[in-house]
Structures are given as C-alpha cells and as structure tokens.
Design a protein around this motif. Structure first.
Motif: not given
Length: 571
Positions: A477-495
């Motif tokens: 998540l950090l590699n694609v551009g999310f901040s260090e503060a936000e990255a751990p809080k992001i919930q990703l999904f897939k099909g």
C-alpha cells in the motif's frame, strides 16, 4: 510421453504388460490419453502416475486436486498461454515462480513464462488430467469446450431472432444466394455476434494464422480467446462478415471499413445493435475487428462515470461556460467518447445549437447535429469546423485534434464565443498544453482559449457478487502511494470469481480522472513557456487530483484493486 508412462508403470510393477495392452486397445478405439484410461479402469491411482512422472523427469510432483492456488498467482499468467503450454502457476517465493507442468522439459514454455512474468521458473510435474481440470477451474471453461458448445448450438439456434437491418440498398442477389448456401457459416457468424453481447464484449477480433484461426472478445478492456473455428472456415467467415458490412469481398489487399446493423431478441426484448467493422490484410489472411456499439452501455450520467466530487464540479463549470475549450485526453479505449457524449447530453437544450464532427459517429444523440468525416472526399475535421462556424453554433465538438490546421480553427472558434469540446492523445492533463504548442499553436492562444483539461483511464470494477476482503502487506500500500498513517487502516477487496463475472473477479469498468483547471496562475506559466512538470506541480498545488490519486480513492471505496490502479497510472 503416454507410452513412456505405460512402460514406467510396468517396470514399477504397478500394472502388468497385459493391462497395458488392454489400455492401449481402449485408447485406439475411443481416443484420449493413456492416463485417462488407466484411471477409468482403476489400474492406477493419480499418485501412481505422479510418481512415475516425477521419476521420468527428475523433478518433484504435485497433486493439484489437493492444492488451492492463490488468485494473485493465477493472474501472473494469461489464460491463453496457460492453455497453450498446459501449465499452471502454483506458488511464488521471492523471484522464483513454481509452475506445474505435464512436460517439465519444455524449455520454450519456461522461456515464455520467464519473459511474461520476469520470474525464474521452477517446474514441478502434474498429470495432464489434473492440469486440464485446474486450468478449467481457475481460468474458466477451455476453448475447445466453448467451441463445441457454440458449434452444437448452430444446429439449434433460432435465427429468426436475429435480423440484419439494411440502411441503404439491398445486398447483391448473387452474394445473398452464395452466403445462404453456407448455412453453418451464417449461423456461426450470428452466434459470434450475439455471444459478444451476452458476454458484455466491446470488441470482437477474428484473426487468421498459418495453422489456426481464433476469435477473441475484449471484455472490460482485456482480450480473452473464445474459440478456434476450423481453419477451413476462415475465408467463408470473413466473406460473410464483409457481405453484412457491405464491403468488397473481392478486395483482400487493402483495409476496408464498414458497419453492420442487426436486430435481435435479448432477454426477451427486441434490441438493435451496431457493429463498426474494420478489415486489415495480414500475412495469413484478413483480420477483422468489430466494435460493438450498444446504446444501452452508453453511460450519460456524469455522476456515475467515476469523477471525484470537486473534479466533477470543475468539469460541469467548464462545460456550462459560454465559450472556451474543454479537452479530454487519454489513449484509445479510455472512455473519452463516453465522457464527451455525457457532457453533450448534460448541456443539450432546445435553446442550444450543438454540432459535432466525428470519425466515426459512434452513437446518434437526439437534438444534436452529428457529421461523419469522409476523408476520401475532403471532408475532414478542419473542413467540417470551417462549415460549422457558418452554421450559427453554440457548442462544437471535434472528434479529435490531430494536426495544426484543426487545432488552429478550434482555438479560433473558442476565442470567438463558442464552447469547443475535443480530444487529444496525451498521457496526462498538463502535457496536453505542451502538445498543442508542439503542433505550432502560440502559447498566448493556448493560455487564453483552454479552460479545462481532463485526462482519463478505464479500470475494471471488482465483481459485486463475489467480492471479498483481501489481506495485502502494508508495504504494498505504501508503494502505490498511500501514506504511512493511512496504509494500515485500508481494507482491500478482491473478486473471488463467479458465474456472473466468468470467474474473472471483475465486472464492468469505472474511470480514473485527472481534471486540470486552467487558472490565472497556470495561464502565466503557459505564457512563460513552463514545462509539463512545472504545470503539473502548480495544478496539484491548486487542487488537481492526479490519475493515481483518483485510483487510490477507488481502492479506499472498495471499487477496484491495487493491480488495476498500478496498470493504468503512475506515481
């Protein structure tokens, strides 16, 4: 390889010579592979075959039926390549990709896998039956089964539900008679045209090669191989499509363009479809691409295209401006036409005279004067624009600014009280300014005429039916551009893959939008000859959302995946 397996099984005293002869007799009578007959007669187990293969090739074996492969690993390999070489990726460790194959000595396959993925390949051996089942499970039904189904359908399809609509003159009687004699070909072409609609395809590719003939559909921006008709039908299928599109079937040396209009029943309702047809002579025959123009897929509601809130606000302000230029940029197939048609639909009123110059006119819009370009008689964008200015227009749409002449007339129109909408091929919004100046337009003309620039891309949406949470490392998540503060809080999904999305995990597409407003500060930079980098920096300072940031927002909302955003945008 089949006989060697039989001999190995005999040497290992798992089967007898008599049993091997019996299996070979079965194989001669009904075809198929020796492994299938051994398993069917219960002379061996899957493990017995795997042990023999492992001894034969000197590599470890794997029982695919007991192995659950992660979808992110499957996505590393295109389905057509997996089917071509009969292999499937099973795991990844560092820079090494473990691949299950029936023939680990196939160096061509391993070279191709290395080239496509960039990983070092480590083979393990699996039975051909298990590989076929795994490929069907993870990539969908095999092409052979698809083709058999469609060819079986030929004998039962109700052709009365599909009718080719004639717009001008009737087809030549001789052509009609000759095509009617080839009933299977007529039915097969009808099946291809209607199947494209059912699968949600935007394009059909019909491609001849030296030893095979294939049909591919582009679904949600990605090409999938659908069937391999017999090579002997190549000329008949091509001729049938050219007849429907009113093209010259005798001319096989030059490219041709045409259109097919059909009426059919879809989900019990009558439906009219347009196909834009392009033929191109290739080494082994004519390749045909049909673009499906389905009015029902035209999204004219701008709020559903994928604009972020304040980007949409800027865009609406620009298209409601009484004069100036609004440019939409992006590569072919990025949804520019849909965005422009949405804008026209939004500002189309009885008090407004809207004129468009298009090549080609993809959809007919009520209340808008649309003109089809015809280069062969001199009706190009520049000529149409000159005529438009004598037709008392309020709003002018130019399909594409391709040269200095068109750009010059469009800018003059924007400076003389007209709203001009058009498209350009550039990578992002700020570089559009430099592209216009490289065409020869003076910086002061660009600065005073252009009001807004939209750069866009299309990415696939996660299928809503099989959508599920996905765990991704924070570093990704950090590699694609999310901040260090936000990255751990992001919930990703897939099909996960289901019948609705044909096991792909994606269904439908949404836009990424980069909207650059030409403010006074940006105008000053243009007049001073600023580079695209300087323009981008200033635009971001003033609130422009980049393509990547637009993609990150879609990830936050659970609309798409990291892979899709990375594929279509850069940091």
């Amino acid at each position: 390889m089949a006989l060697k397996i039989g001999e190995l099984l005999v040497k290992a005293q798992i089967i007898t010579e008599q049993q091997l002869e019996e299996v070979l007799d079965h194989q001669k009578q009904s075809g198929g592979r020796i492994g299938e007959h051994l398993l069917r007669l219960e002379y061996v187990t899957e493990e017995d075959i795997l042990d023999c293969l492992s001894q034969q090739f000197g590599v470890p074996s794997i029982n695919l039926s007991q192995f659950d492969i992660d979808e992110s690993i499957i996505r590393l390999i295109p389905a057509d390549v997996a089917r071509k070489y009969q292999f499937i990726p099973v795991s990844k460790t560092g820079a090494t990709l473990t691949v299950a194959m029936s023939d680990p000595t196939n160096v061509f396959a391993m070279d191709d896998i290395t080239f496509i993925t960039g990983y070092r390949v480590e083979p393990v051996v699996a039975s051909e039956e298990a590989l076929r089942e795994a490929i069907d499970k993870y990539f969908g039904t095999t092409h052979a089964i698809e083709l058999k189904k469609i060819l079986d359908d030929i004998s039962t399809v109700d052709e009365s539900s599909l009718e080719v609509l004639e717009e001008e003159e009737d087809l030549d009687t001789a052509d009609l008679e000759s095509s009617a004699e080839e009933a299977p070909v007529v039915r097969l072409v009808n099946i291809i045209l209607t199947d494209a609609l059912k699968r949600g395809a935007s394009d059909i590719h019909i491609e001849p090669y030296e030893k095979h003939f294939r049909v591919r559909f582009r679904v949600d921006g990605v090409l999938y191989e659908i069937m391999n008709p017999p090579l002997k039908l190549k000329d008949a299928i091509v001729s049938r499509i050219k007849i429907l599109a009113k093209l010259d079937i005798a001319e096989k040396r030059l490219p041709q363009d045409g259109r097919i209009k059909i009426k059919m029943k879809h989900q019990g309702k009558p439906k009219e479809l347009d196909y834009r047809v392009s033929t191109l002579p290739t080494l082994h025959g004519e390749k045909i691409v049909l673009r499906l123009l389905d009015k029902d897929n035209l999204m004219l509601d701008m709020t559903k295209l994928g604009f972020e809130k304040h980007s949409l606000k800027w865009f609406e302000e620009a298209i409601f401006s009484p004069y100036g230029m609004v440019l939409v940029t992006g590569p072919t197939g990025s949804g520019k036409t849909n965005t422009l048609y949405s804008a026209l639909s939004r500002i189309n009123t009885p008090e407004t005279n809207i004129m468009t110059a298009e090549d080609p006119v993809e959809f007919q819009l009520v209340g808008i004067n649309q003109v089809q370009m015809k280069e062969n008689i001199g009706l190009n964008f520049a000529a149409a624009l000159r005529s438009f200015l004598r037709q008392d227009p309020n709003i002018v749409l130019v399909g594409e600014i391709r040269d200095f002449e068109t750009a010059e007339i469009a800018i003059k129109a924007a400076l003389t009280g007209h709203l001009v909408l058009s498209t350009l091929h550039t990578n992002d919004a700020p570089s559009t300014i430099n592209r216009l100046m490289n065409m020869g337009i003076e910086p002061f003309l660009v600065a005073t005429s252009v009001n807004l620039i939209v750069a866009q891309r299309l990415i696939r949406r996660i299928c809503q039916k099989c959508k599920e949470p996905e765990d991704v490392p924070v570093q990704a998540l950090l590699n694609v551009g999310f901040s260090e503060a936000e990255a751990p809080k992001i919930q990703l999904f897939k099909g996960r893959g289901c019948e609705l999305c044909n096991q792909r995990g994606y269904k439908g597409r949404v836009g990424l939008f980069e909207v650059m407003k030409v403010t006074e500060d940006v105008r000053e930079l243009i007049l001073s000859g600023a580079s695209a980098v300087e323009l981008r920096r200033k635009a971001l300072e003033e609130g422009m959302i980049s393509l990547r940031y637009s993609g990150l927002q879609k990830i936050r909302e659970g609309v798409t995946t990291i892979e899709e955003v990375v594929r279509e945008s850069v940091l």
